[in-house]
Design a protein around this motif. Structure first.
Motif, PDB file in Angstrom:
ATOM      1  N   MET A   1      84.200  56.623   2.306  1.00  0.00           N
ATOM      2  CA  MET A   1      82.719  57.097   2.510  1.00  0.00           C
ATOM      3  C   MET A   1      82.086  56.220   3.944  1.00  0.00           C
ATOM      4  N   ALA A   2      82.621  54.899   4.454  1.00  0.00           N
ATOM      5  CA  ALA A   2      82.020  54.458   5.965  1.00  0.00           C
ATOM      6  C   ALA A   2      81.821  55.197   7.074  1.00  0.00           C
ATOM      7  N   SER A   3      80.987  54.749   7.589  1.00  0.00           N
ATOM      8  CA  SER A   3      80.910  55.707   9.007  1.00  0.00           C
ATOM      9  C   SER A   3      79.689  55.370   9.696  1.00  0.00           C
ATOM     10  N   ALA A   4      79.877  56.023  11.181  1.00  0.00           N
ATOM     11  CA  ALA A   4      78.647  55.317  12.332  1.00  0.00           C
ATOM     12  C   ALA A   4      77.368  55.866  11.808  1.00  0.00           C
ATOM     13  N   MET A   5      76.871  55.419  10.898  1.00  0.00           N
ATOM     14  CA  MET A   5      75.868  55.651  10.432  1.00  0.00           C
ATOM     15  C   MET A   5      74.563  54.826  11.084  1.00  0.00           C
ATOM     16  N   PRO A   6      73.219  55.135  11.765  1.00  0.00           N
ATOM     17  CA  PRO A   6      72.409  54.409  12.876  1.00  0.00           C
ATOM     18  C   PRO A   6      71.828  53.198  12.018  1.00  0.00           C
ATOM     19  N   LEU A   7      72.236  53.834  10.816  1.00  0.00           N
ATOM     20  CA  LEU A   7      71.520  52.119   9.147  1.00  0.00           C
ATOM     21  C   LEU A   7      72.630  51.565   9.144  1.00  0.00           C
ATOM     22  N   PRO A   8      72.365  50.710   8.937  1.00  0.00           N
ATOM     23  CA  PRO A   8      73.663  49.835   8.552  1.00  0.00           C
ATOM     24  C   PRO A   8      74.051  49.847   6.302  1.00  0.00           C
ATOM     25  N   ALA A   9      74.342  50.771   6.060  1.00  0.00           N
ATOM     26  CA  ALA A   9      74.532  51.219   4.791  1.00  0.00           C
ATOM     27  C   ALA A   9      73.663  50.888   3.907  1.00  0.00           C
ATOM     28  N   ALA A  10      73.667  49.264   3.534  1.00  0.00           N
ATOM     29  CA  ALA A  10      73.224  48.895   2.663  1.00  0.00           C
ATOM     30  C   ALA A  10      71.582  48.268   3.365  1.00  0.00           C
ATOM     31  N   THR A  11      70.414  49.636   3.096  1.00  0.00           N
ATOM     32  CA  THR A  11      69.890  48.317   3.321  1.00  0.00           C
ATOM     33  C   THR A  11      68.062  49.147   1.711  1.00  0.00           C
ATOM     34  N   LEU A  12      67.235  48.401   1.704  1.00  0.00           N
ATOM     35  CA  LEU A  12      66.111  48.666   0.707  1.00  0.00           C
ATOM     36  C   LEU A  12      65.313  49.354   0.465  1.00  0.00           C
ATOM     37  N   THR A  13      64.242  49.923  -0.342  1.00  0.00           N
ATOM     38  CA  THR A  13      62.959  50.211   0.253  1.00  0.00           C
ATOM     39  C   THR A  13      62.844  49.107  -0.588  1.00  0.00           C
ATOM     40  N   ILE A  14      61.528  49.736   0.048  1.00  0.00           N
ATOM     41  CA  ILE A  14      59.846  48.639  -0.305  1.00  0.00           C
ATOM     42  C   ILE A  14      59.850  48.189  -2.049  1.00  0.00           C
ATOM     43  N   THR A  15      60.286  48.914  -2.356  1.00  0.00           N
ATOM     44  CA  THR A  15      59.747  48.693  -3.755  1.00  0.00           C
ATOM     45  C   THR A  15      61.124  47.634  -4.452  1.00  0.00           C
ATOM     46  N   GLU A  16      62.437  48.027  -3.459  1.00  0.00           N
ATOM     47  CA  GLU A  16      63.739  47.166  -4.189  1.00  0.00           C
ATOM     48  C   GLU A  16      63.556  45.494  -3.555  1.00  0.00           C
ATOM     49  N   VAL A  17      62.545  45.400  -2.997  1.00  0.00           N
ATOM     50  CA  VAL A  17      62.319  44.389  -1.554  1.00  0.00           C
ATOM     51  C   VAL A  17      61.372  43.655  -2.816  1.00  0.00           C
ATOM     52  N   ALA A  18      59.954  44.282  -2.574  1.00  0.00           N
ATOM     53  CA  ALA A  18      58.945  43.736  -3.851  1.00  0.00           C
ATOM     54  C   ALA A  18      59.645  43.140  -4.990  1.00  0.00           C
ATOM     55  N   GLU A  19      60.574  43.920  -5.489  1.00  0.00           N
ATOM     56  CA  GLU A  19      61.326  43.157  -6.976  1.00  0.00           C
ATOM     57  C   GLU A  19      62.298  41.743  -6.289  1.00  0.00           C
ATOM     58  N   ARG A  20      62.867  42.053  -5.571  1.00  0.00           N
ATOM     59  CA  ARG A  20      63.413  41.111  -5.446  1.00  0.00           C
ATOM     60  C   ARG A  20      62.754  39.829  -4.478  1.00  0.00           C
ATOM     61  N   THR A  21      61.580  39.782  -3.718  1.00  0.00           N
ATOM     62  CA  THR A  21      60.612  38.517  -2.859  1.00  0.00           C
ATOM     63  C   THR A  21      59.908  38.325  -4.034  1.00  0.00           C
ATOM     64  N   GLY A  22      59.031  39.361  -5.321  1.00  0.00           N
ATOM     65  CA  GLY A  22      58.267  38.852  -5.714  1.00  0.00           C
ATOM     66  C   GLY A  22      57.369  39.278  -5.119  1.00  0.00           C
ATOM     67  N   LEU A  23      56.778  39.922  -4.265  1.00  0.00           N
ATOM     68  CA  LEU A  23      56.075  39.806  -3.267  1.00  0.00           C
ATOM     69  C   LEU A  23      55.369  41.557  -3.403  1.00  0.00           C
ATOM     70  N   SER A  24      54.239  41.642  -3.200  1.00  0.00           N
ATOM     71  CA  SER A  24      53.376  43.001  -4.058  1.00  0.00           C
ATOM     72  C   SER A  24      53.661  43.878  -2.561  1.00  0.00           C
ATOM     73  N   ARG A  25      54.250  45.662  -1.978  1.00  0.00           N
ATOM     74  CA  ARG A  25      54.585  45.863  -1.821  1.00  0.00           C
ATOM     75  C   ARG A  25      53.028  46.119  -0.449  1.00  0.00           C
ATOM     76  N   ASP A  26      52.151  45.939  -1.219  1.00  0.00           N
ATOM     77  CA  ASP A  26      50.809  46.029  -0.180  1.00  0.00           C
ATOM     78  C   ASP A  26      50.812  45.114   0.227  1.00  0.00           C
ATOM     79  N   THR A  27      51.500  43.607   0.014  1.00  0.00           N
ATOM     80  CA  THR A  27      51.731  42.445   1.080  1.00  0.00           C
ATOM     81  C   THR A  27      52.579  42.371   1.796  1.00  0.00           C
ATOM     82  N   LEU A  28      54.195  43.246   1.261  1.00  0.00           N
ATOM     83  CA  LEU A  28      54.744  43.377   2.663  1.00  0.00           C
ATOM     84  C   LEU A  28      54.093  44.228   3.385  1.00  0.00           C
ATOM     85  N   ARG A  29      53.472  45.414   3.240  1.00  0.00           N
ATOM     86  CA  ARG A  29      53.177  45.704   3.777  1.00  0.00           C
ATOM     87  C   ARG A  29      51.949  45.130   5.441  1.00  0.00           C
ATOM     88  N   TYR A  30      51.018  43.801   4.622  1.00  0.00           N
ATOM     89  CA  TYR A  30      49.907  43.262   5.635  1.00  0.00           C
ATOM     90  C   TYR A  30      50.660  42.211   5.995  1.00  0.00           C
TER      91      TYR A  30
END
Lengths: 130, 130
Positions: A1-30
């Motif tokens: 499945m690994a192929s030459a895609m623009p994004l390096p396969a493992a990327t996270l959505t804003i909600t996932e990052v919010a959960e991992r960091t403890g920041l709110s989605r709003d704060t990430l955008r801010y």
DNA sequence: GTTTGCGGTGGAGTGCACTCCAACTTCTAG
DNA sequence: CTAGAAGTTGGAGTGCACTCCACCGCAAAC
């Protein structure tokens, strides 16, 4: 499945990052709007896709924040980062100064902690006599 | 000149207390209005006259503030103080909890300090290679 | 295909801890 | 006695760091 895609396969959505960091989605955008986080990659439909490098920087930025650095100073540091290698010395100077301030802060907190301990001892003495 | 006056000789004006504590005059009035400092004695013309006991309490309140206690919690503590001896146990509990939070805070700051040191080492390495 | 929901933007609103202001009184120096 | 400095009050304003909102587009599940 690994192929030459623009994004390096493992990327996270804003909600996932919010959960991992403890920041709110709003704060990430801010933070991003404030220039504190570099412009994050987007999906075809314009949704944020956080890469590993984004997460590393966010983690470090949070350490700066948690040790009392202001948003304004974090913006300055992020701006230097965007300036590339020529700003290394200045970034190092910022970090050293911040580290020194942190050392002083910890020392002050420890002194205040000892004063608190004394006060607690005092209250314990009062309670024993009753 | 020493005589039987209502106020115990050595009292300070608000400006003197501001200079001694580093708080602004406005902040001293704000703290008093908020019930964080007990009503301070007044001169015949209504001016604040801070006594030694007031200064002691302000010093301690500032330690609470500097270790991260919110104004709301400081109000609670001040209120308990006004409640007299029967509130000793509750005040002790507040102090113990605050002390524990402070210990955790210092521990976290030290961990962040070590991470900062690592980052500083990294930047120093980059500079040496240039 | 439509409902449910995640994500986008710009901009307004919030809570905290002060900080400033206007109008007025009182004290102090000359 | 008068000028100016220092104090009083109630209330409005500020800066920081978020936090919330309305409204819109796109996606995923059924």
């Amino acid at each position: 499945m690994a192929s030459a895609m623009p994004l390096p396969a493992a990327t996270l959505t804003i909600t996932e990052v919010a959960e991992r960091t403890g920041l709110s989605r709003d704060t990430l955008r801010y933070y991003e709007k404030a220039g504190l986080i570099d412009a994050v990659g987007r999906s075809a439909s314009g949704r944020r896709r956080y890469a590993a490098a984004d997460l590393d920087w966010i983690d470090f930025a949070l350490r700066l924040r948690d040790t009392g650095m202001s948003i304004a100073d974090m913006q300055r540091f992020a701006e230097l980062r965007r300036g590339g290698d020529s700003t290394t010395a200045e970034r190092l100077a910022m970090l050293r100064e911040h580290r020194a301030a942190l050392t002083r802060r910890i020392r002050d907190l420890e002194a205040n902690g000892r004063a608190l301990d004394d006060k607690i001892d005092h209250y314990e003495g009062l309670l024993e006599d009753s």
